[in-house]
Design an enzyme around this catalytic site. Sequence first.
Site, PDB file in Angstrom:
ATOM      1  N   SER A 183      -1.474   9.226   7.213  1.00  0.00           N
ATOM      2  CA  SER A 183      -2.075   7.957   6.821  1.00  0.00           C
ATOM      3  C   SER A 183      -3.210   8.272   5.849  1.00  0.00           C
ATOM      4  O   SER A 183      -3.109   9.196   5.039  1.00  0.00           O
ATOM      5  CB  SER A 183      -2.571   7.195   8.050  1.00  0.00           C
ATOM      6  N   TYR A 216      -2.009  -0.445  -0.837  1.00  0.00           N
ATOM      7  CA  TYR A 216      -2.101   0.903  -0.286  1.00  0.00           C
ATOM      8  C   TYR A 216      -2.687   0.852   1.123  1.00  0.00           C
ATOM      9  O   TYR A 216      -2.159   1.491   2.054  1.00  0.00           O
ATOM     10  CB  TYR A 216      -2.971   1.776  -1.188  1.00  0.00           C
ATOM     11  N   LYS A 268      -0.944   2.178   4.646  1.00  0.00           N
ATOM     12  CA  LYS A 268      -1.541   3.254   5.441  1.00  0.00           C
ATOM     13  C   LYS A 268      -1.884   2.769   6.851  1.00  0.00           C
ATOM     14  O   LYS A 268      -1.803   3.544   7.809  1.00  0.00           O
ATOM     15  CB  LYS A 268      -2.773   3.800   4.732  1.00  0.00           C
TER      16      LYS A 268
END
Length: 317
Positions: A157, A184, A188
């Site tokens: 992550s 993003y 994650k």
Amino acid sequence: MTGMFNAQSTTDEVLEGVDLSGKRFLITGVSSGLGVETARALVAHGASVTGAVRDLAKAHAATDEVREAAASGGGQFSLIELDLASLSSVRSCADKLVHSGAKFDVVIANAGVMATPFGYTADGFETQFGTNHLGHFLLVNRIAPLINDGGRLVNLSSAGHRISDVDLEDPDFEHTPYDPWIAYGRSKTANVLFAVEFDRRHQHRGVRACALMPGAIATNLGRHLTESAIEDLIRGMKEAGAPDLVYKTIPQGAATTVWAAAVAGDQEIGGKYCEDCGVAPVTDGEGIRYGAKAYALDSDRASALWDVSEEMVGERF
């Protein structure tokens, strides 16, 4: 195991004295950076590593040091084709692995993209969520029977998960203005939540899952970033009161991965978010970069994401 290593520890330091002979690992994204270093460190200690990569020719050219380490360390290394942005490719890769029947002790979901321009995967998913999360979600669940009892799933992550929770109502930005960093962050966070739910579903047979932040490392993960985008990110972090970025070397960045995969205790990392070769605390609040946001470890949120992900890939697990 927590406290033995830190942010400056390297892969070789973490694995010093560890014999991985007979252990088998599957790692996605072994074409550069962290993936190559992770594979190199593991085979150097006798492990057998299969690297799943989008471009076989590129990966072969980039992994000379891995094959050299395998030859000197008693390990083995091979490659298999996998494009996480194509569910057809993911299914083909999974089918080949299942057909081979070879088991894995650890699956490391290392591959990913960051802050890409707005776009879609081959199946119409927003690029970052589709590649970073859905591709791995489908692959790992399809090959879950190949993970040995007592094995592990390690999802890479990022502290970027602190930017945004997942949006289960609009994962593809159909109704939300696209922001590459928000996208993003969502992907994650999904990596962490996937680990939380996978751990819950598989710990009855000793299989544990965790997610981790490797650190800020200068790799080609940032190939889509313009100078202005980087400047905007740094400015935004400073305005939020976050401390300056401290970059790691690639061996330091991959250290948490090999720690979680081969050194840390099962009970220590199961369902957790790790950082700097240890389990990171939950740290909510502005101006903080270290640790996990509470929403990323929320079990109900993890279960809900699992259901949405099944609907998106069209398979139940």
